[in-house]
Each structure stands twice: as structure tokens, then as C-alpha cells.
Design a protein around this motif. Sequence first.
Motif, short mmCIF file in Angstrom:
data_model
loop_
_atom_site.label_atom_id
_atom_site.label_comp_id
_atom_site.label_asym_id
_atom_site.label_seq_id
_atom_site.Cartn_x
_atom_site.Cartn_y
_atom_site.Cartn_z
N HIS A 1 0.74 -1.11 -0.07
CA HIS A 1 -0.03 -0.01 -0.17
C HIS A 1 0.88 1.25 0.06
N MET A 2 1.93 1.37 0.76
CA MET A 2 2.56 2.66 0.94
C MET A 2 3.16 2.84 -0.42
N GLN A 3 3.88 1.73 -1.25
CA GLN A 3 4.62 1.87 -2.42
C GLN A 3 3.52 2.05 -3.36
N ALA A 4 2.20 1.81 -3.48
CA ALA A 4 1.32 2.11 -4.35
C ALA A 4 0.84 3.32 -4.17
N MET A 5 0.90 4.10 -2.95
CA MET A 5 0.46 5.45 -2.84
C MET A 5 1.74 6.29 -3.14
N ALA A 6 2.84 5.84 -3.07
CA ALA A 6 3.96 6.52 -3.55
C ALA A 6 3.95 6.74 -5.01
N THR A 7 3.65 5.45 -5.89
CA THR A 7 3.70 5.91 -7.31
C THR A 7 2.27 6.60 -7.65
N ASP A 8 1.04 6.43 -6.81
CA ASP A 8 0.12 7.32 -7.18
C ASP A 8 0.42 8.67 -6.97
N TYR A 9 1.21 9.16 -6.15
CA TYR A 9 1.34 10.51 -5.81
C TYR A 9 2.37 11.01 -6.86
N VAL A 10 3.23 10.37 -7.14
CA VAL A 10 4.33 11.07 -8.18
C VAL A 10 3.80 11.10 -9.67
N GLY A 11 2.85 9.99 -9.91
CA GLY A 11 2.01 10.06 -11.19
C GLY A 11 1.24 11.19 -11.25
N LYS A 12 0.33 11.54 -10.18
CA LYS A 12 -0.52 12.53 -10.37
C LYS A 12 0.07 14.06 -10.34
N LEU A 13 1.47 13.93 -9.54
CA LEU A 13 2.33 15.04 -9.38
C LEU A 13 2.74 15.31 -11.16
N ASN A 14 3.37 14.39 -11.55
CA ASN A 14 3.91 14.42 -13.03
C ASN A 14 3.02 14.99 -14.14
N ALA A 15 2.07 14.27 -13.98
CA ALA A 15 0.83 14.55 -14.89
C ALA A 15 0.39 16.15 -14.73
N MET A 16 0.38 16.70 -13.54
CA MET A 16 -0.12 17.99 -13.25
C MET A 16 0.82 19.00 -13.75
N PHE A 17 2.23 18.71 -13.52
CA PHE A 17 3.35 19.43 -13.71
C PHE A 17 3.45 19.43 -15.26
N GLU A 18 3.23 18.43 -16.06
CA GLU A 18 3.26 18.43 -17.39
C GLU A 18 2.29 19.32 -18.09
N ARG A 19 0.97 19.22 -17.50
CA ARG A 19 -0.04 19.90 -18.04
C ARG A 19 -0.03 21.24 -17.69
N ARG A 20 0.69 21.87 -16.60
CA ARG A 20 0.95 23.22 -16.28
C ARG A 20 2.20 23.70 -16.93
N GLY A 21 2.77 22.92 -17.84
CA GLY A 21 3.99 23.39 -18.45
C GLY A 21 5.21 23.62 -17.90
N THR A 22 5.44 23.27 -16.73
CA THR A 22 6.60 23.52 -15.72
C THR A 22 7.75 22.14 -16.20
N SER A 23 8.86 22.70 -15.82
CA SER A 23 10.05 21.50 -15.68
C SER A 23 10.05 20.59 -14.59
N PHE A 24 9.15 21.16 -13.61
CA PHE A 24 9.13 20.43 -12.38
C PHE A 24 8.87 18.93 -12.58
N PHE A 25 9.23 17.96 -11.66
CA PHE A 25 8.97 16.45 -11.92
C PHE A 25 9.23 15.74 -10.55
N ALA A 26 8.65 14.54 -10.41
CA ALA A 26 8.65 13.74 -9.10
C ALA A 26 9.09 12.55 -9.47
N TYR A 27 9.67 11.64 -8.66
CA TYR A 27 9.88 10.33 -8.69
C TYR A 27 9.80 9.53 -7.41
N ALA A 28 9.79 8.35 -7.25
CA ALA A 28 9.59 7.66 -5.86
C ALA A 28 10.64 6.62 -5.89
N LEU A 29 11.25 6.26 -4.60
CA LEU A 29 12.15 5.19 -4.57
C LEU A 29 11.49 4.51 -3.17
#
Length: 466
Positions: free
Chosen positions: A361-389
Motif C-alpha cells: 500500500h505504501m509503495q502504491a501510494m508513492a506511485t500514485d502521488y508521483v504519477g499525479k504530480l507529474n501529470a499536473m506538472f506536465e499539464r501546467r507546462g513546468t520543468s518540475f518533476f517527481a519520482y519515488a524510491l
Amino acid sequence: MTMDVAEILRRQERIGREPIPMPHPDKMQAIVEAFQAKTPSSAARFQQAQTLLPRGSEHTLPVKLPYPLFMRQGQGSHVQDLDGNDYVDYILSGGAIVLGHNHPELNREICELISARTNFHGFFDELELAAAERIVDHFPSVEKVRFTASGSEANLAALRIARSYTGRNKVIKYRGGYHGWGDPFMADLEIPGSGRIITHGIPDELLDLTELVYQDDLDGLEAALAGGDIAAVICEPMGAESGLVPVSPGFHRDAIELAHRHGTLYIFDEVVTGLRVGLGGAQALQGVSPDLTTLGKGLMNGYPGCGAVCGKAEIMDTASTGLPDERPFAYVAGTLSGNTLSVAAAYHTIRLLEQPGVMGHMQAMATDYVGKLNAMFERRGTSFFAYALGGIIRIELTAPHAVPLTSAEAIGEVMRRRGILAHYALVVHDQGVLSRMGRDMISTAHTAEDNDKAVAAYSALIDLLV
């Protein structure tokens, strides 16, 4: 890892070259005033702290603009400050909170221990063995365990053991790595190439015992090892500052082989990665076997006295609380090391993480979080990005560690970028989300709804940038 190392480094380099967008001054001032209006109790307590604590603070984790927040309570993935404001917590005490705040079953076990038996007696306790057994079961390289009072202490103990076992004096540290505040580890802290800028109070002759090498540079490592007198190499196995500067897959396997060829021990500092990237830490994930491993933070879900140095039996038997004999000897002791409350917390934390679906569950929530962040960052046209370990979250916004340190002015640029992060953080905090702006964590208590709130907070930040 949700993004490969080459892609992370490429994106970091791009942000390191770009101008950093600043929050609009008028809008930022409005955020400051709104935040101050709803946190008066923290402001008052900070004034008091300045009269009682050196420089008003003893914590490195909270962002301090306009002042640190004082918390009243935590539950699950949330904390509340003195004024009753609620926040989703992605700081989690730098990774110490892995099960979520105030975990009911863990607390029940600890309260039962205290009421029925003791919190501390200073003698041996069967819980020491139970906790050590859990660690040995999960970490592939570990045969014996010595508990310590913190991760920093564990790293110092590991180096003392390595020095005595090998009869050598020096340690190799990868540039940018963080291993606590001990003298041997303070050079080149967090920012690769930053050297001795925060080593005040440490004699140069002690700093000279630490050799600095860049990650992923086997030739540089070979040259440092060939210089002789190297007792150990210490690393953060997922990369410096636990993945802000990620390391290439397979590097540690080659580095361990190289170190052993020179009679040098290899230490995995798993204070952050242990129990976050998996129950067996980064070493199980990478399929490697370091000589010594250090643990801390999430090992006890925030209960104090949290640390351990572990490793192969022959090496670990160097650690002693007695007097020297014919074997390699390193005095490693501490009144509160392995105390009953701490080892009980370690045992039950690991037991709870072992339950089906919990780590997943913890790792699934990490994947969910960075996936949603990256989709938003791309949609907003920024260079920001996220990843999970695993349960470690990295959000790249200003990339201070990616600025090439080619001149004295470059250090100033690093500091400027770190300062901008403090302004960014205030905007996110004002939205009810606590983030270290690039060095975040997630717990087994976080939900998809928490992640949605955090993504909305970062989107609000982008609204303010010019």
C-alpha cells in the motif's frame, strides 16, 4: 524506482540550467499574512523558543518561513498545529514515521509494555533478541545487530568498527551524501562538490581522514582506494541524500568488489532506505551484500533511541562493551542503546510492516502521488518533476544539487535556489500540506485523497509563479 536514473539526471541538469521562477511578490505577501493570521500560537512559541533554544530551533526538518510550526498532535497521515490547523504530512520526521502518526496497534503494544513491565531497566531483555532477529531475517547481509541511540550514532559506530577490524584510519564518502552530523561525514554534505563549507568546529586533521569521491565514478574510487589506509567506503545505497542524486544500477555491486580487492569494508547507510524501499532495504532490492549496514528513523516509527549497526558476524564481533582481547576491538556502548522501549518499538514496527499488503500500500501510494504530480506538472507546462524510491518521494523544483560548482559564485546560486524553496514551501503549507520541497516521504497511512490534496497544493504554487 518510478523513473530511471538517466532520465532523473537529465531533468535535474535541465532545471539546474534554467532560471528559477519566483512567486509573485504581492501574492506571496498575501500568503505570508494569511499564514500568520491562522498560526499565531506558533509565532508566539517561536518567540519564546528564541530565548531558550540556540537560534530558536533544534530541528532541521521543518521549513522555517516565516517561523516553524509548533504541533499539538498527529494521527495517521495528518498533524495539527497549536491553532488547530490540519496538514497532510509528507515530511514524516525525515522518514522516521513509516506507519503513520500515533499508530494505534503500535501504541497499544508500547503502553502495555510500560504498564505491565517497564520502559527501561538497563539489563538484557528478550525483546532485544526478538527485534534483532527480525532485522537478521529481512536484511540479507546481516548476521548480528548492535542497537544504538540514533542513525548518526550507528554510522559513527560502523566506522569505528571498520577502523579497528581493518587496522586502517580513512573513510571514503561519496560526495553529497548525508550520514548524520559526525565529524567524519560533514564534508561535502548534500551538495556534491560543496567541500568543507559547513565543517566549522572540526579540525582539518580529522577532515583529512575522509576521502571524497563522486558516485558512479569507479575510476575515482579505484584511485582513492589505491592511496591506501582506507578502512571503509560509506554510501547511501539509493544515491546521495537518499536519492536526490540517484546512483546507477549496478554501481554498488562493482564498488563492493573493488573495495574488497583493496581490503576495504563497504557500509550501506540504510537509515532512510531501510524499511522504506522494502523490508530488506536497498541491499535486498539491489541484490548486494555490504559488510556493514546502519539503520535508524523508520526502524521504530518515531520512538526514541532509534538506531542500529549490523553486519557480518566476524566483523560485528569487533564491537564490544568490555575490555580488549586478542580480537579486533572497538568500544561501542550507550546507556540507552537497546533499551526496552526502543527495541519493542523496532520489533512491533517490523511486525506490522510484515502484515500482508502493508508495504504494498505504501509503495502504491508513492506511485500514485508521483504519477499525479507529474501529470499536473506536465499539464501546467513546468520543468518540475517527481519520482519515488519505494516510500521515499523526491520532487525536483529548483535542483540546487544539480548546479555545477565551477566557481565561488556557484555556491551562491545553490544557496539562492534553496532559499527559493523556502518560499515555495510556505505556499504549499498554507494549502494544508507539509513538504520539504524535494525531500519527502510517504507512510502506510497515506491515501489517494491525501495525494490529491498535495497535488492541488503544488498546483496552487504554480499559480503564484512568474
